[in-house]
Design a protein around this motif. Structure first.
Motif, short mmCIF file in Angstrom:
data_model
loop_
_atom_site.label_atom_id
_atom_site.label_comp_id
_atom_site.label_asym_id
_atom_site.label_seq_id
_atom_site.Cartn_x
_atom_site.Cartn_y
_atom_site.Cartn_z
N ALA A 1 0.83 -1.20 0.00
CA ALA A 1 0.00 0.00 0.00
C ALA A 1 0.87 1.25 0.00
CB ALA A 1 -0.92 0.00 1.20
N LYS A 2 0.54 2.20 -0.85
CA LYS A 2 1.22 3.49 -0.85
C LYS A 2 0.50 4.51 0.02
CE LYS A 2 2.54 4.85 -5.00
NZ LYS A 2 2.48 5.09 -6.47
N GLN A 3 -0.72 4.17 0.40
CA GLN A 3 -1.52 5.01 1.29
C GLN A 3 -2.55 4.11 1.96
OE1 GLN A 3 -2.85 7.36 -2.16
NE2 GLN A 3 -4.95 6.88 -1.57
N ALA A 4 -3.30 4.65 2.87
CA ALA A 4 -4.33 3.85 3.53
C ALA A 4 -5.31 3.32 2.49
CB ALA A 4 -5.05 4.69 4.57
N MET A 5 -5.67 2.04 2.60
CA MET A 5 -6.52 1.40 1.61
C MET A 5 -7.55 0.50 2.30
SD MET A 5 -3.60 0.10 -1.11
CE MET A 5 -4.82 -0.74 -2.14
N SER A 6 -8.75 0.53 1.80
CA SER A 6 -9.76 -0.44 2.24
C SER A 6 -10.23 -1.29 1.05
CB SER A 6 -10.96 0.27 2.86
OG SER A 6 -11.53 1.19 1.93
N THR A 7 -9.90 -0.83 -0.16
CA THR A 7 -10.19 -1.61 -1.37
C THR A 7 -8.96 -1.57 -2.27
OG1 THR A 7 -11.06 0.27 -2.63
CG2 THR A 7 -12.65 -1.00 -1.29
#
Length: 651
Positions: free
Chosen positions: A94-100
């Motif tokens: 992940a390069k940033q916060a992810m939920s999908t």
């Protein structure tokens, strides 16, 4: 991507529709072309890649929030059936916060499940995207993975997944450039992120041979099917991942120099085997040449190879180029891509010339080094003729070009002009600086096995040469057109020539092409003397000492410059001009005039007494000397052909 119909150049048809039949009828005349330079002009129109002009060639912004680090493709295919099923496991950071997480996948392929370990994940499919809801939200820097099971009939619009027959035997292959990978497997297809490593497991009917990137690890037969495992441990963009399946016969060569020897594994149709083996002998000297000029083959601890497939041209899939034939030009072009296109990949489609211009130029270097300079000159001349067949066109693409695959893969601009721009850089910088800069470019840790843009190449060329190339890149890459040169030369006596250079431009985007211009002087006994004139302004005058009497001049005999309709004119010998220049009336009481040949322009005349004192000067060819005393005077006449001296009598 490259294509060639029995020739040196390359085009790949990405859409087999009624248009393909039309194109094939148009290009029947070049089906049996050889790689000789004289046929490049005919082939230029056949190089275009063909695909839907309405396709969207912009990377999916919804896939930019993660880095793909590993993918395992477990695919089941049968070359007799247009269908694919599989399970693709993707590991990403992940390069940033992810939920999908979003993957590119054609909606015609139906996803059956998405798993995280033993946990089933929710997902949606729409607009050629697969959007998966992660088991739990993750923060930047988190390594995660998902496995996608899917099946279906791949869309045929881009011909990224294709089946056919050869001599009655089924064959299957893929060709994903530029954005066709999503048509047969869930991936991230852009020019920002490379997959760090892949494993490919191909399950096929057991009678067939399977091909993919990297090194074959195993074959496991299970009744009527066989699973072949390939492993590739270099960063690779999605469009260079490929598979092929048919009844291949394998021919293996050994290339490279110890300790960097490696196999060249060739997958050949049995009916083509004998002729292909003969043609493939050309691979080894080409490989040696490229390794000598640049560096060791980038994937030497895996393999290189070729796999025959159903197009007329080729595609440079990493470690295994798919080939429609085995002409030397096509072998050279696809092999060149392993350095320029695969090790270092263009970072945007605007920079496609970094792939295709280089591969085209390296195929020319094969001609130069294996066939000799005269053939290389002919090859360059053919490219120049094609480039200058139209007045404009950018090498570096504009935003508006990115939705048109024919423009992205323009043979005239991305291939031919890109190649000749590289040659002009070599001409401008010299061989030593040019090739060292390319070696540094390939070795740059920020670019190697990653992406590059045009400014990255410029940086290395400038660093090695010490030259500022901003104007060069502006003129030849970011703007349009080419110059037409007018060269006039006059014999000034004492074995000196005065040369004047003018140029006009084919397109208003460039006001002046500042280039080193090569001129050849030919002597009365066929002697040759070459000079390079640094042309920085229009109408520039040069004085050149030539070690013999000049009978003729030639402009750019080695074809170093993109230009067209140039003229090179040798004026009369100095003595002949001198005889044609007259002062009249002579003697005169008042007005003194000068008669010059039509090809000579007047600049000024100066009048001197017998004691050497200047007593008059005029920038007009007519001048009153009424105020001078009677007597004999010397007249110094400056013209475009040199300086001449005459006498005049004032009565």
């Amino acid at each position: 991507m490259s294509c060639l119909i029995f020739s040196t150049f390359d085009f790949i048809f990405l859409q087999m529709t009624k248009n393909l039949l039309l194109l094939l009828s148009l290009y029947t005349c070049v089906l049996f072309s050889q790689e000789t330079p004289s046929e490049l002009a005919e082939l230029a129109q056949a190089e275009m890649k063909s695909a839907s002009s309405t396709m969207n060639f912009v990377a999916n912004v919804n896939t930019q929030n993660y880095d793909m680090v590993y993918q395992r493709l477990e695919l089941t295919v049968d070359p007799a059936v247009y269908f694919v099923s599989g399970n693709v496991t993707s590991h990403f950071v992940a390069k940033q916060a992810m939920s999908t997480i979003t993957l590119d996948l054609a909606h015609q392929l139906t996803v059956g499940s998405v798993m995280k370990g033993n946990t089933s994940l929710a997902f949606t499919q729409a607009n050629n995207e697969l959007v998966v809801t992660l088991a739990q939200p993750i923060v930047a820097g988190t390594l995660d993975s998902i496995a996608v099971s899917y099946a279906g009939v791949p869309p045929s619009g881009q011909q990224a997944f294709a089946t056919g027959t050869h001599s009655g035997t089924p064959v299957l292959w893929t060709l994903s450039e530029p954005y066709g990978a999503r048509d047969w497997w869930p991936c991230k297809q852009d020019l920002n992120d490379k997959i760090e490593a892949i494993d490919v497991y191909l399950t096929t009917p057991s009678q067939y041979v399977a091909v993919s990137n990297g090194v074959e690890q195993s074959q496991v037969v299970n009744g009527l099917t066989k699973t072949t495992h390939f492993e590739h441990n270099y960063p690779i963009p999605a469009y260079l991942v490929a598979i092929a399946v048919t009844n291949y016969q394998i021919f293996t060569q050994t290339a490279g120099t110890a300790p960097n020897q490696f196999p060249v594994v060739n997958y050949i149709y049995p009916e083509s085997y004998n002729s292909a083996v003969t043609s493939l002998a050309q691979t080894l000297p080409i490989m040696d040449l490229f390794e000598t000029l640049f560096e060791t083959y980038p994937f030497s601890d895996e393999k290189y190879g070729h796999a025959q497939f159903g197009w007329g041209g080729g595609m440079e899939h990493t470690t295994v180029s798919f080939m429609g034939n085995f002409s030397r030009g096509l072998i050279a072009h696809e092999l060149a891509h392993q350095w320029f296109g695969n090790k270092i990949t263009c970072g945007t489609w605007k920079d496609i010339w970094l792939n295709e211009g280089f591969a085209t130029y390296l195929s020319g270097l094969v001609i130069e080094n294996l066939d000799g300079a005269p053939n290389f000159v002919s090859w360059k001349n053919s490219l120049i003729n094609n480039i200058t067949s139209q007045l404009g066109g950018y090498v570096y693409l504009q935003d508006s070009d990115l939705t048109n695959v024919n423009r992205i893969f323009s043979s005239r601009l991305s291939y031919n002009k890109g190649a000749m721009v590289l040659h002009m850089l070599r001409w401008k910088l010299g061989d030593t600086a040019f090739f060292q800069a390319l070696r540094n470019y390939l070795a740059d840790p920020n670019l190697a096995f990653d992406y590059a843009v045009t400014t990255d190449l410029q940086y290395h060329l400038e660093t090695v040469s010490g030259q500022n190339l901003t104007e060069f890149f502006s003129d030849w890459l970011y703007n349009q057109g080419y110059p037409t040169y007018t060269v006039t030369a006059q014999n000034m006596g004492n074995l000196e020539m005065q040369v004047q250079l003018f140029q006009t431009q084919s397109h208003p985007s460039v006001s002046f092409f500042e280039m080193p211009v090569p001129i050849r002087f030919i002597g009365v006994n066929a002697e040759q003397f070459d000079v390079v004139l640094q042309h920085t302004e229009n109408g520039q005058l040069f004085t050149v000492a030539v070690p013999f009497g000049v009978a003729d001049i030639q402009f750019d005999p080695q074809r170093h410059l993109i230009s067209k309709n140039n003229t090179a004119t040798l004026g009369l010998p100095f003595e002949a001009i001198d005889a044609l220049i007259e002062l009249y009336p002579n003697p005169t009481k008042d007005l003194l005039s000068i008669d010059l040949p039509a090809s000579i322009s007047f600049e000024k005349m100066e009048i001197y007494s017998t004691l050497g004192q200047q007593v008059g000067v005029s920038t007009s060819p007519s001048f009153s000397i009424a105020a001078l005393s009677e007597g004999i005077y010397q007249v110094r006449i400056t013209t475009s052909a040199g300086v001449f001296h005459k006498k005049v009598i004032k009565k």
